[in-house]
Design an enzyme around this catalytic site. Structure first.
Site, PDB file in Angstrom:
ATOM      1  N   GLN A  11       0.809  -1.219   0.000  1.00 30.23           N
ATOM      2  CA  GLN A  11       0.000   0.000   0.000  1.00 30.23           C
ATOM      3  C   GLN A  11       0.842   1.270   0.000  1.00 30.23           C
ATOM      4  O   GLN A  11       0.336   2.366   0.219  1.00 30.23           O
ATOM      5  CB  GLN A  11      -0.963  -0.021   1.190  1.00 30.23           C
ATOM      6  CG  GLN A  11      -1.960  -1.165   1.091  1.00 30.23           C
ATOM      7  CD  GLN A  11      -2.917  -1.208   2.270  1.00 30.23           C
ATOM      8  OE1 GLN A  11      -3.084  -0.250   3.008  1.00 30.23           O
ATOM      9  NE2 GLN A  11      -3.565  -2.348   2.461  1.00 30.23           N
ATOM     10  N   CYS A  12       2.113   1.133  -0.282  1.00 30.27           N
ATOM     11  CA  CYS A  12       3.039   2.263  -0.298  1.00 30.27           C
ATOM     12  C   CYS A  12       2.979   2.978  -1.650  1.00 30.27           C
ATOM     13  O   CYS A  12       2.694   2.361  -2.677  1.00 30.27           O
ATOM     14  CB  CYS A  12       4.461   1.743  -0.041  1.00 30.27           C
ATOM     15  SG  CYS A  12       5.743   2.997  -0.093  1.00 30.27           S
TER      16      CYS A  12
END
Length: 158
Positions: free
Chosen positions: A34-35
């Site tokens: 989710q970066c």
């Protein structure tokens, strides 16, 4: 202690020795699905596909230590990497890469190759360590260094 003395667990929980990678060039990356740097998964996969036969192993180590960008369990991480990013390179069980609970692999990597201004600490997801065929950590790249930018360093070791 050598890199090859360290034991890790793959994403399915199977114990594995880093000695299994003896003789290969390694690109070790702490990852998070989710970066904002997650698009680098595609570049890492491309490196894997292009150079695996020449001796490169890209190794992904998920961590949830940076803004909780890897909250899932290992099964969820594996599914997200495969479905969203087409990852087929080896992924390992989620670990800590900094602090008192840092995995021995990351304690070794950060002791050998320091970051900006000599810092040992991993500052963010997608920090990369390049290891030669003899297990020596030769370079450390910041999260902003894309796989495409570090490809020439990899080719030099192959």
């Amino acid at each position: 202690m050598s890199l090859y003395d360290i034991e890790v667990s793959d994403i399915r929980g199977q114990k594995q020795s880093m000695a299994d990678y003896r003789g290969r060039v390694l690109l070790i990356v702490n990852t998070a699905t989710q970066c904002g740097f997650a698009p680098q998964f595609k570049g890492l996969q491309k490196l894997h596909e292009q150079y695996a036969d020449q001796g490169l192993s890209v190794l992904g180590f998920p961590s949830n230590q940076f803004a909780r960008q890897e909250p899932g369990n290992n099964d969820e991480i594996l599914a997200a990497c495969e479905l969203n990013h087409g990852v087929s390179f080896p992924l390992f069980a989620k670990i800590d890469v900094k602090g008192p609970g840092a995995h021995p692999l990351y304690r070794h990597l950060t002791n050998v190759k320091r970051g900006f201004l000599g810092s040992k600490t991993i500052k963010w997801n997608f920090t990369k360590f390049l290891v030669d065929r003899d297990g020596r950590v030769v370079k450390r790249f910041p999260p902003t260094a894309t796989p495409e930018r570090i490809e020439s360093s990899i080719r030099t070791l192959l």
